[in-house]
Design an enzyme around this catalytic site. Structure first.
Site, PDB file in Angstrom:
ATOM      1  N   TRP A 161      46.944  76.011  56.505  1.00  0.00           N
ATOM      2  CA  TRP A 161      47.886  76.717  55.623  1.00  0.00           C
ATOM      3  C   TRP A 161      48.050  78.148  56.129  1.00  0.00           C
ATOM      4  O   TRP A 161      47.252  78.631  56.942  1.00  0.00           O
ATOM      5  CB  TRP A 161      47.382  76.727  54.174  1.00  0.00           C
ATOM      6  CG  TRP A 161      48.482  76.715  53.161  1.00  0.00           C
ATOM      7  CD1 TRP A 161      48.901  77.748  52.375  1.00  0.00           C
ATOM      8  CD2 TRP A 161      49.317  75.609  52.839  1.00  0.00           C
ATOM      9  NE1 TRP A 161      49.954  77.355  51.575  1.00  0.00           N
ATOM     10  CE2 TRP A 161      50.234  76.042  51.835  1.00  0.00           C
ATOM     11  CE3 TRP A 161      49.404  74.301  53.284  1.00  0.00           C
ATOM     12  CZ2 TRP A 161      51.205  75.205  51.289  1.00  0.00           C
ATOM     13  CZ3 TRP A 161      50.368  73.470  52.736  1.00  0.00           C
ATOM     14  CH2 TRP A 161      51.252  73.926  51.761  1.00  0.00           C
ATOM     15  N   ASP A 215      53.471  85.947  53.751  1.00  0.00           N
ATOM     16  CA  ASP A 215      54.326  86.408  52.657  1.00  0.00           C
ATOM     17  C   ASP A 215      54.301  85.439  51.493  1.00  0.00           C
ATOM     18  O   ASP A 215      53.654  84.390  51.545  1.00  0.00           O
ATOM     19  CB  ASP A 215      55.755  86.621  53.160  1.00  0.00           C
ATOM     20  CG  ASP A 215      56.452  85.331  53.574  1.00  0.00           C
ATOM     21  OD1 ASP A 215      55.760  84.326  53.886  1.00  0.00           O
ATOM     22  OD2 ASP A 215      57.695  85.300  53.592  1.00  0.00           O
ATOM     23  N   GLU A 218      55.046  81.942  52.237  1.00  0.00           N
ATOM     24  CA  GLU A 218      54.012  81.287  53.050  1.00  0.00           C
ATOM     25  C   GLU A 218      54.490  80.949  54.460  1.00  0.00           C
ATOM     26  O   GLU A 218      53.998  80.012  55.076  1.00  0.00           O
ATOM     27  CB  GLU A 218      53.518  80.007  52.350  1.00  0.00           C
ATOM     28  CG  GLU A 218      53.152  80.210  50.892  1.00  0.00           C
ATOM     29  CD  GLU A 218      52.486  79.008  50.275  1.00  0.00           C
ATOM     30  OE1 GLU A 218      53.173  77.978  50.110  1.00  0.00           O
ATOM     31  OE2 GLU A 218      51.280  79.085  49.974  1.00  0.00           O
ATOM     32  N   GLU A 219      55.405  81.722  54.978  1.00  0.00           N
ATOM     33  CA  GLU A 219      56.023  81.383  56.258  1.00  0.00           C
ATOM     34  C   GLU A 219      55.854  82.452  57.333  1.00  0.00           C
ATOM     35  O   GLU A 219      55.892  82.133  58.522  1.00  0.00           O
ATOM     36  CB  GLU A 219      57.525  81.142  56.063  1.00  0.00           C
ATOM     37  CG  GLU A 219      57.856  79.967  55.186  1.00  0.00           C
ATOM     38  CD  GLU A 219      59.339  79.866  54.886  1.00  0.00           C
ATOM     39  OE1 GLU A 219      59.796  78.755  54.563  1.00  0.00           O
ATOM     40  OE2 GLU A 219      60.049  80.894  54.972  1.00  0.00           O
ATOM     41  N   GLU A 444      62.665  73.081  41.934  1.00  0.00           N
ATOM     42  CA  GLU A 444      62.564  74.260  42.790  1.00  0.00           C
ATOM     43  C   GLU A 444      63.936  74.649  43.333  1.00  0.00           C
ATOM     44  O   GLU A 444      64.315  75.822  43.307  1.00  0.00           O
ATOM     45  CB  GLU A 444      61.617  73.966  43.955  1.00  0.00           C
ATOM     46  CG  GLU A 444      61.444  75.125  44.924  1.00  0.00           C
ATOM     47  CD  GLU A 444      60.533  74.758  46.069  1.00  0.00           C
ATOM     48  OE1 GLU A 444      59.382  75.238  46.092  1.00  0.00           O
ATOM     49  OE2 GLU A 444      60.966  73.978  46.958  1.00  0.00           O
TER      50      GLU A 444
END
Length: 479
Positions: A161, A215, A218-219, A444
């Site tokens: 992750w 960030d 998550e990228e 989402e």
């Protein structure tokens, strides 16, 4: 809503570029209603003007969002205080408690508690604390408080992750401060349970604030405007709460404030989201990102530093709006009271399951409604708003005569016309959400071509974002 001529110009501007969602299954509906507690419907919805059709829907959607949000707290099969990002367990699997998402969701629960206190809602706040205290003591892959997400049994996620994500401890510290204030009558709980945890998170923020991290999406690994904004708020919140022992927190917050100013590009006229890129996605070439507006909503402190009504946030909102005008097919219907649908950033490739082409997000679209209603409240509180070189183009959407130096004094005809026009724009973002929130449900994402809901179903953050946007609409923004 009856519009002024300025507001009419605004709505016409939507047509100048710069659907039904899948029906809910009966089992899905049952999962929402069966898990919800009475506390979800206990807080009063924002009052809608008598002639406001969108206002009536906001009342309805607020009630549903509170119920749906609470349904994702302590779901079946989880330990106490687990807040599922979504009940979805496959394609995509979001049945985890992200530190960030959980903190932002509990802010909405806190708003519910502040508007209508109840033992049930207070219990949810304490359940959140219980889970987070356990998370703070877990062995994690990053061996730090910036571990992003945790399993339903309370253990940390150990798969590959993007880590660390250092906004999480800051958001949690601010949430803990709010909970401490809300439950101040229970002094032993505040002093023995919450205060040590607040200090632990804030000490971590002081240690790592200059370091690169991933960030909120998550990228991207780098130094991020959003992360620094929530860190500054946490340190300021903590300093105010803790008093004399907080000099290091105050001085670090001041250093962060100086760093934040460097994210505004005078050449581009907007805030660029990331500096010091050191890994992850490398295709965000514009630097535009809706997280800058989310940061203003969540983390500004009423001091004019990147507040919703400040010139740099307003200018950035316009740049983001323009960037999405032609990206999504569903935006061809923008105009006549309905906004563009807004995504995370224009180069986005995440489609809700994998990487192809990005879609609009409910919470990003709602960020515009919230930031504009917060801006209006800010201007009314300060008594005026002045146009600058940075914000002139933003105000020219509503007043063709706006120029650097123009001042709108509260309660003047000119001020009221701008407020009416900006309210109309904010409402158009609610109208966009209404169009795609079939049966009040919000996933989402919204498919950019069909307008159907895609990605994780019943996203808890989507419902939390609606609650805080609705609170701003009602004139009482959440803390």
């Amino acid at each position: 809503m009856k519009l002024s001529s300025i507001a009419t110009v605004l709505l016409l501007s939507f047509a100048t570029p710069g659907l039904s969602a899948p029906a809910a299954s009966s089992s899905d509906e049952a999962s929402v209603s069966a898990s919800a507690t009475a506390s979800a419907s206990s807080s009063p919805a924002p009052s809608a003007p008598a002639d406001s059709e969108i206002g009536s829907w906001i009342e309805e959607q607020t009630s549903y969002s509170e119920t749906a949000l609470v349904a994702n707290i302590n779901p079946e099969g989880s330990v106490t205080g687990f807040i599922a990002a979504s009940p979805s367990k496959s394609e995509p699997d979001y049945f985890y408690a992200w530190t960030r998402d959980s903190a932002l969701v509990i802010r909405s629960v806190l708003h519910m508690y502040s508007t209508s206190p109840s033992d049930d809602t207070a219990g949810l706040l304490q359940d959140y604390v219980t889970f987070q205290l356990n998370a703070m003591e877990q062995d994690t892959v990053c061996q730090c408080l910036g571990e992003p997400k945790f399993n339903a049994d309370g253990s940390s996620y150990t798969g590959a992750w993007g880590r660390p994500q250092n906004d999480g401890p800051a958001e949690r510290a601010s949430a803990f401060v709010l909970i401490a204030n809300a439950l101040s009558d229970n002094s032993s709980y505040v002093e023995d349970t919450l205060t040590p945890a607040i200090k632990k998170d804030l000490d971590y923020v002081v240690e790592v604030w200059e370091q690169a991290c991933f960030d909120l999406w998550e990228e991207v690994n780098g130094v991020h405007f959003y992360t620094l904004m929530v860190m500054r708020k946490a340190l300021k919140d903590g300093a105010a709460f803790l008093g004399n022992s907080s000099d290091a927190y105050t001085s670090t917050a001041d250093e962060i404030e100086t760093k934040l100013e460097s994210f505004f590009s005078a050449d581009k006229g907007y805030i660029e989201v990331t500096q010091e890129l050191s890994g992850g996605a490398d295709y965000k070439t514009s630097g535009l990102d809706t997280s800058t507006l989310i940061a203003a909503n969540l983390a500004s402190l009423g001091d004019g530093i990147f507040t919703p009504g400040s010139d740099k946030i307003l200018a950035t909102s316009l740049a983001i709006k323009k960037s999405f005008a032609d990206i999504y097919a569903i935006n061809s219907d923008a105009g006549d009271g309905i906004s563009y649908a807004i995504g995370r950033y224009p180069e986005d490739k995440y489609d809700g399951i994998g990487n192809s082409e990005g879609n609009p997000w409910f919470l990003c679209t709602l960020a515009f409604a919230e930031v504009y209603y917060r801006a209006i409240a800010e201007w009314k509180s300060t008594g005026s708003v002045q146009v600058t070189d940075v914000s002139a183009e933003f105000f020219q959407q509503f007043d063709s005569g706006a120029a650097a130096g123009t001042v709108y004094e509260a309660d003047s005809d000119e001020f009221n016309a701008v407020v009416e026009a900006l309210s109309a724009e904010a409402d158009s973002y609610f109208a966009r959400v209404q169009k795609h929130a079939t049966d009040n449900r919000m996933s989402e994402q919204i498919d950019k071509d069909s307008g159907e809901q895609v990605g994780a179903k019943d996203l808890t953050w989507s419902y939390a974002a609606f609650i805080t946007a609705a609170a701003a609409y009602g004139g009482k923004p959440s803390a």
